[in-house]
Design a protein around this motif. Structure first.
Motif, PDB file in Angstrom:
ATOM      1  N   GLN A   2       0.903  -1.326   0.091  1.00  0.00           N
ATOM      2  CA  GLN A   2      -0.111  -0.011   0.038  1.00  0.00           C
ATOM      3  C   GLN A   2       0.911   1.320  -0.165  1.00  0.00           C
ATOM      4  O   GLN A   2       1.808   1.444   0.962  1.00  0.00           O
ATOM      5  N   SER A   4       0.930   5.511  -0.044  1.00  0.00           N
ATOM      6  CA  SER A   4      -0.042   6.679   0.171  1.00  0.00           C
ATOM      7  C   SER A   4       0.758   7.825   0.040  1.00  0.00           C
ATOM      8  O   SER A   4       2.012   7.964  -0.249  1.00  0.00           O
ATOM      9  N   ASP A   6       1.497   9.785   2.404  1.00  0.00           N
ATOM     10  CA  ASP A   6       2.742  10.035   3.365  1.00  0.00           C
ATOM     11  C   ASP A   6       3.986   9.227   2.793  1.00  0.00           C
ATOM     12  O   ASP A   6       4.994   9.921   3.272  1.00  0.00           O
ATOM     13  N   ASP A   7       3.806   8.577   1.907  1.00  0.00           N
ATOM     14  CA  ASP A   7       5.192   8.076   1.364  1.00  0.00           C
ATOM     15  C   ASP A   7       5.813   9.202   0.472  1.00  0.00           C
ATOM     16  O   ASP A   7       7.213   9.384   0.501  1.00  0.00           O
ATOM     17  N   THR A  40      -1.703  10.651  -7.403  1.00  0.00           N
ATOM     18  CA  THR A  40      -2.295   9.380  -7.081  1.00  0.00           C
ATOM     19  C   THR A  40      -1.289   8.222  -6.583  1.00  0.00           C
ATOM     20  O   THR A  40      -0.423   7.794  -7.324  1.00  0.00           O
ATOM     21  N   PRO A  41      -1.284   7.940  -5.173  1.00  0.00           N
ATOM     22  CA  PRO A  41      -0.254   7.227  -4.744  1.00  0.00           C
ATOM     23  C   PRO A  41      -0.282   5.746  -5.388  1.00  0.00           C
ATOM     24  O   PRO A  41      -1.372   5.204  -5.769  1.00  0.00           O
ATOM     25  N   ASP A 225      -9.544   6.439  -6.946  1.00  0.00           N
ATOM     26  CA  ASP A 225      -8.216   6.310  -7.080  1.00  0.00           C
ATOM     27  C   ASP A 225      -7.629   5.640  -8.382  1.00  0.00           C
ATOM     28  O   ASP A 225      -6.715   4.864  -8.626  1.00  0.00           O
TER      29      ASP A 225
END
Length: 400
Positions: A2, A4, A6-7, A40-41, A225
């Motif tokens: 996954q 996000s 945050d990455d 878009t992660p 997404d």
């Protein structure tokens, strides 16, 4: 795995930390080219910009090199970031240079600081009105033309993409790489209000072309997404619908551009020259770090073959753009632009430019040995570009 937002935030912060540690003389800020709401992660790579007050060519080179090294370290620590770490910052400039570009180039409005030191550019970006400047409008009119082809089958290949994202990539590519940028630009022009992200263009597009079932479907895809799997036939049918909208926007943009007050030819030419030269300068500064990353990234962790090929194209394009602005001509003569530099540069400088063009030709075989050769001559080339810009272009920003 996954991924996000945050990455993406972590990568910006880590790059800022690395730059502060390895180039402490330059208080570097790290900006995302797009507002985080555009990313878009998992699908999006991370287009970052390094902004710092570097005093000389050696310092700019150090910032670029450190960017490449930081990406190598992050890739080794987190191989699942391979897609996000597609390239280190490809645009490196000072806060003053960004301020100079801002009224001429709408893209700068979207920059969002995501790491590194605070910068005076932060307040400048925060104070931007929604309305476009006249020069930004003229730039956008010219830029919109690149979207007038069915680009759904021409976007970047899904290299370094985690397997779980591959089934959805055709839908993501068609929208995020082609349709939404076109809609964002057109809505900004036609409404005279900048759309800060690609998805936000969908919210205002009905006010431009009216409500349509297609737009409702696109909103649902973005809300998911882009994790909507379509057959080839379904993708092709959607691409045809998207192209119809792009052509409709083209007609409206063309009418808008015809009604724009025309700039005096001398003013328009001066703005194009300054914007082109500074864009190219900042882009050339970034290519050394990209070469460092491509050379040192483990092929077991990162597929760089296609990207290496395009690095040569990018260097040639940026260099040609820079020297065309330096010569102040239209670049219409046959042959490489460096062949027209004899009356502008010293013979030794012309040889340096010729060596760089030779090192990247042909583009489709940028192997390790050729990357090593390119990086060996790059410091001399980078210093030449800085000297020529500051001697012959920079003074024009302040000329009446």
């Amino acid at each position: 795995m996954q991924i996000s937002l945050d990455d993406y935030r972590y990568i910006g912060a880590e790059l800022g930390r690395y730059l502060a540690e390895h180039v402490p003389s330059c208080a570097a800020a790290v900006y995302c080219k797009h507002h985080l709401g555009t990313l878009t992660p998992g699908f999006s790579d991370h287009d970052l910009r390094t902004v710092a007050d570097a005093p000389d060519a050696e310092s700019w080179l150090a910032l670029s090199r450190a960017g490449g090294e930081a990406y190598v370290a992050m890739l080794e620590d987190a191989p699942h970031y391979a897609r996000i770490l597609e390239h280190p910052p490809g645009f490196i400039c000072s806060p003053d240079e960004a301020r100079q570009l801002l009224p001429l180039m709408g893209e700068v409005r979207d920059w969002q600081r995501i790491g590194g030191a605070a910068s005076p550019l932060d307040d400048v970006l925060a104070a931007q009105p929604a309305q476009l400047t006249e020069a930004q409008q003229h730039e956008a009119c010219g830029k919109f033309k690149i979207y007038l082809v069915p680009r759904a089958q021409q976007f970047d290949p899904p290299i370094n993409l985690l397997p779980e994202y591959l089934p959805y990539y055709p839908v993501y590519g068609a929208l995020s790489h082609w349709f939404l940028p076109a809609a964002k630009l057109a809505c900004g022009l036609l409404r005279n209000a900048w759309a800060p992200t690609k998805p936000s263009a969908l919210q205002v597009l009905p006010g431009v072309i009216g409500k349509r079932p297609l737009l409702e479907r696109l909103n649902a895809i973005v809300a998911a997404d882009y994790r909507v799997q379509m057959s080839e036939d379904e993708c092709a049918a959607m691409a045809d619908e998207l192209l119809e909208v792009v052509y409709e926007l083209r007609d409206r943009v063309a009418a808008f551009c015809r009604d724009l007050p025309q700039q005096p030819p001398a003013q328009a030419a001066r703005e194009r020259r300054l914007r082109s030269a500074l864009q190219a300068l900042a882009g050339i500064r970034g290519r050394f770090g990209i070469a460092v990353f491509f050379r040192r990234a483990s092929p077991d962790l990162f597929d760089g073959e296609w990207l290496r090929m395009h690095l040569g194209e990018e260097i040639e394009g940026l260099s040609t753009q820079f020297f065309t602005a330096l010569l102040d001509d239209n670049g219409t003569d046959a042959g490489p632009v460096w062949q027209r530099l004899a009356g502008t540069l010293k013979p030794s400088a012309v040889r340096t430019v010729a060596n760089v063009y030779a090192a990247i030709t042909p583009h489709d075989d940028m192997n390790d040995a050729r990357l090593d050769a390119l990086m060996a001559i790059w410091p001399e080339y980078a210093a030449l570009i800085e000297d020529e810009y500051h001697a012959k272009i920079a003074p024009l920003w302040h000329a009446s």
